[in-house]
Design a protein around this motif. Structure first.
Motif, PDB file in Angstrom:
ATOM      1  N   SER A 139       3.004   9.804  -9.571  1.00 25.89           N
ATOM      2  CA  SER A 139       2.285  10.280 -11.450  1.00 25.89           C
ATOM      3  C   SER A 139       1.581  11.461 -10.902  1.00 25.89           C
ATOM      4  CB  SER A 139       1.398   9.016 -10.983  1.00 25.89           C
ATOM      5  OG  SER A 139       0.240   8.858 -10.324  1.00 25.89           O
ATOM      6  N   ILE A 140       0.977  11.897 -10.001  1.00 27.58           N
ATOM      7  CA  ILE A 140       0.046  12.913 -10.245  1.00 27.58           C
ATOM      8  C   ILE A 140       0.898  14.120 -10.477  1.00 27.58           C
ATOM      9  CG2 ILE A 140      -0.728  14.714  -9.304  1.00 27.58           C
ATOM     10  CD1 ILE A 140      -2.795  12.592  -7.367  1.00 27.58           C
ATOM     11  N   PHE A 167       0.655  -1.556   0.323  1.00 28.15           N
ATOM     12  CA  PHE A 167       0.453  -0.138  -0.078  1.00 28.15           C
ATOM     13  C   PHE A 167       0.838   1.032   0.075  1.00 28.15           C
ATOM     14  CE2 PHE A 167      -2.248   3.188   1.782  1.00 28.15           C
ATOM     15  CZ  PHE A 167      -3.456   3.401   1.489  1.00 28.15           C
ATOM     16  N   ALA A 207      -3.109   5.000 -13.062  1.00 27.58           N
ATOM     17  CA  ALA A 207      -4.042   5.767 -11.849  1.00 27.58           C
ATOM     18  C   ALA A 207      -5.504   4.605 -13.045  1.00 27.58           C
ATOM     19  CB  ALA A 207      -4.332   6.781 -12.584  1.00 27.58           C
ATOM     20  N   ILE A 208      -5.588   4.833 -13.713  1.00 22.45           N
ATOM     21  CA  ILE A 208      -6.951   3.483 -14.094  1.00 22.45           C
ATOM     22  C   ILE A 208      -6.629   1.998 -13.724  1.00 22.45           C
ATOM     23  CG2 ILE A 208      -8.785   2.881 -16.486  1.00 22.45           C
ATOM     24  CD1 ILE A 208      -7.539   5.335 -17.231  1.00 22.45           C
ATOM     25  N   ILE A 268       2.848   1.572  -3.237  1.00 21.55           N
ATOM     26  CA  ILE A 268       1.068   2.232  -4.068  1.00 21.55           C
ATOM     27  C   ILE A 268       0.901   3.476  -4.199  1.00 21.55           C
ATOM     28  CG2 ILE A 268      -0.731   2.638  -4.686  1.00 21.55           C
ATOM     29  CD1 ILE A 268      -0.941  -0.318  -4.497  1.00 21.55           C
ATOM     30  N   THR A 269       1.205   4.209  -2.533  1.00 22.70           N
ATOM     31  CA  THR A 269       1.230   5.852  -2.383  1.00 22.70           C
ATOM     32  C   THR A 269       2.298   6.318  -3.049  1.00 22.70           C
ATOM     33  OG1 THR A 269      -0.829   4.759  -0.380  1.00 22.70           O
ATOM     34  CG2 THR A 269       0.297   7.050  -0.351  1.00 22.70           C
ATOM     35  N   VAL A 300       1.892   6.607  -6.903  1.00 17.34           N
ATOM     36  CA  VAL A 300       0.106   7.389  -6.812  1.00 17.34           C
ATOM     37  C   VAL A 300       0.478   9.141  -7.241  1.00 17.34           C
ATOM     38  CG1 VAL A 300      -1.979   8.380  -6.448  1.00 17.34           C
ATOM     39  CG2 VAL A 300      -1.503   6.161  -7.063  1.00 17.34           C
ATOM     40  N   LEU A 337      -5.090   1.128 -11.542  1.00 22.31           N
ATOM     41  CA  LEU A 337      -6.101   0.821 -10.000  1.00 22.31           C
ATOM     42  C   LEU A 337      -7.488   0.735 -10.034  1.00 22.31           C
ATOM     43  CD1 LEU A 337      -4.020   3.590  -8.343  1.00 22.31           C
ATOM     44  CD2 LEU A 337      -3.437   1.639  -7.841  1.00 22.31           C
ATOM     45  N   ILE A 338      -8.421   1.225 -10.438  1.00 17.36           N
ATOM     46  CA  ILE A 338      -9.648   0.893 -10.224  1.00 17.36           C
ATOM     47  C   ILE A 338     -10.203  -0.779 -11.145  1.00 17.36           C
ATOM     48  CG2 ILE A 338     -12.270   1.707 -11.042  1.00 17.36           C
ATOM     49  CD1 ILE A 338     -10.669   4.555 -10.832  1.00 17.36           C
ATOM     50  N   SER A 376       1.063   7.373 -16.391  1.00 15.91           N
ATOM     51  CA  SER A 376       0.333   7.450 -15.450  1.00 15.91           C
ATOM     52  C   SER A 376      -1.185   7.275 -15.139  1.00 15.91           C
ATOM     53  CB  SER A 376       1.200   8.974 -15.222  1.00 15.91           C
ATOM     54  OG  SER A 376       2.157   9.009 -14.598  1.00 15.91           O
TER      55      SER A 376
END
Lengths: 455, 69
Positions: A397-398, A387, A445-446, A390-391, A394, A448-449, A441
């Protein structure tokens, strides 16, 4: 104390009248100017040595503990294939991005955080700073995990390993002024090269390695797992903190437009070293670990080292562990400095490693606080590592496209860089790199969903 | 290089020293103001793109984390 020649104008007295950070930078610059004027073979060599630093440090620190583990896993999972030539591709990518920070630093004499804050306003300044500080703090956690794991191979308990890492980085950061800090960091960074001889020690088949460079083969084809690993490799090669670190470091070193050529060479050498180390790690694990069957294709670093130990003995495992410890240490040193520089630049505090701690506690505090928090987090039992990872990715990536956009705006702004603005090919290549980063990126992100988006 | 004698014979006077400080940019830059950029043209477009990108990413990632947790 620097030995000074006896001339009429009292340079030493003039130096004493400067603020301490500028005084020490002036001594460094006097040394460089003096060598530059001599024009002998020896002085040219010494000048070249004096002007290396930030470029090599940032590129080697980029092969941090998380990076070493990512490369090791890439080799273990995908073997001697796509990721070997891919790392060669990362040389121009990393160089093109980092070279822009060199020009900005030499011309503006200001760090990236300061330029964003002052040129584009407080809102974007706060956004960039908050992202950087959060991402840096979380990345430091991964560095301590690497240090702790590496020292664990030598039987050192995690609590002692993390304490050692913390004291080591604090000692380097507070105990050395810029020139020595940079030289010691270079020496520490040199240990990262340990992976290169190790790649030869494990005796990979040279034909298999060369074939990988020629074919770019992706074992198993493109699927979501491959994209995830690809993103992790891109993410570890170009990270937002690198832009902030190199620009601030070049400013603290005091480089001028006259030094841009030397600093470019420094960055290019660093980029080659970064790729050579990454390729070596992939060769080691691709040759020794790939093909070892695991549940869910899951290769953690413990398993990877166990397999290496089984196949080639204890010494390569210990050398690998030394490389991992070193990767964590050099990255922690660079990231801690990057946080302090950025916060100091944003708030207009005195900001130089040339300042002693007692005179500039505000400057050192942000980096050291994030370092201590990261060390404390690593001590938490059953830390959710995946986790956390991933954080970190993420946030990066932003932040990375935003940081790169500011870099591009600044380096194309004639009011900021004048004649040192980007040429057309530099803009085209930077925009392509930025486009790839944004696309990857967004895909990440996509994913992840929709985890099975790519099959 | 650390222990080599610095030959500063190129600094013979106050003027030389001032010239050295200027050429090497040895100033306190905090005292020199940076002019705020005028955001117009393609730069304005780039900023709107960035705002849209950040908003989109935050939404996607928030949904992603809800999915994971």
């Amino acid at each position: 104390m620097v030995e000074l020649a006896d001339v009429k104008f009292d340079v030493e007295k003039a130096l004493e009248q400067l603020p301490q950070d500028i005084r020490l930078r002036a001594v460094d610059r006097l040394r460089i100017k003096s060598e530059r004027l001599k024009r002998t073979g020896m002085s040219k060599f010494l000048l070249a040595i004096a002007l290396i630093g930030p470029g090599i440090i940032v590129m080697i620190a980029d092969n941090d503990a998380g990076g070493v583990i990512t490369y090791a896993q890439s080799g273990s999972i995908f073997g001697l294939g796509f990721f070997l030539p891919f790392m060669l591709l990362m040389i121009p990518v990393a160089y093109i991005v980092q070279e822009m920070t060199v020009r900005l630093a030499a011309v503006t004499r200001r760090g990236h955080a300061e330029m964003i804050w002052k040129r584009y306003g407080r809102g974007w300044g706060i956004f960039s700073l908050a992202d950087l500080v959060i991402a840096n703090s979380l990345t430091l956690v991964t560095e301590f995990i690497g240090i702790s794991f590496g020292l664990g191979i030598f039987g050192i308990q995690p609590v002692y390993a993390v304490t050692f890492g913390l004291l080591f980085v604090v000692g380097i950061t507070l105990g050395l002024r810029y020139h020595r800090w940079e030289r010691v960091s270079l020496v520490i960074a040199a240990f990262n090269l340990i992976f290169i001889p190790l790649a030869f020690i494990v005796h990979p088949n040279p034909n298999t390695v060369l074939q990988a460079f020629a074919t770019w083969k992706i074992p198993g084809g493109v699927n979501s797992f491959f994209i995830y690993v690809l993103l992790a490799n891109i993410g570890t090669t170009i990270a937002p903190w690198m832009l902030f670190f190199q620009q601030s470091s070049e400013v603290d070193k005091g480089i001028t437009p006259q030094d841009i050529g030397a600093s470019r060479r420094d960055t290019l050498i660093g980029a080659f070293i970064m790729a050579a180390v990454a390729i070596s790690i992939i060769v080691i694990t691709g040759w020794l670990v790939h093909g070892y069957t695991t549940a869910n294709n899951s290769y953690d670093i413990q398993l990877i080292l166990n397999v290496i130990g089984q196949k080639v003995g204890k010494l390569p495992v210990e050398l690998f562990a030394i490389g991992l410890i070193d990767a964590g240490l050099i990255a922690a040193i660079a990231i801690t400095a990057s946080t302090s520089w950025a916060v100091g630049e944003a708030f207009g505090w005195p900001r130089s490693i040339n300042l002693p701690f007692m005179k500039s506690r505000k400057f050192y505090a942000p980096g050291l606080i994030s370092l201590v928090i990261a060390a404390a987090i690593v001590m938490i039992p059953n830390l959710p590592l995946s986790f956390l990872n991933i954080t970190v990715q993420v946030i990066a990536s932003i932040f990375m496209p935003a940081a790169m956009l500011f870099l591009l705006l600044l380096v194309n702004d004639p009011e900021v860089v004048g004649k040192y603005r980007n040429r057309a090919w530099q803009n085209v290549s930077s925009i392509v790199i930025m486009g790839v980063l944004i696309t990857m990126s967004t895909l990440y992100a996509i994913s992840l969903i929709i985890p099975n988006l790519f099959g | 290089m650390e222990h080599r004698k610095i030959d500063y014979s190129f600094i013979k006077s106050k003027e030389d020293w001032d010239r050295f400080l200027k050429s090497e940019g040895l100033y306190d830059y905090e005292k020199i103001r940076v002019k705020r950029a005028k955001v117009k043209g393609w730069v304005r477009f780039a900023f709107w793109f960035l705002r849209a990108y950040v908003t989109l990413m935050v939404v996607i990632i928030a949904l992603g984390f809800l999915h994971i947790l």
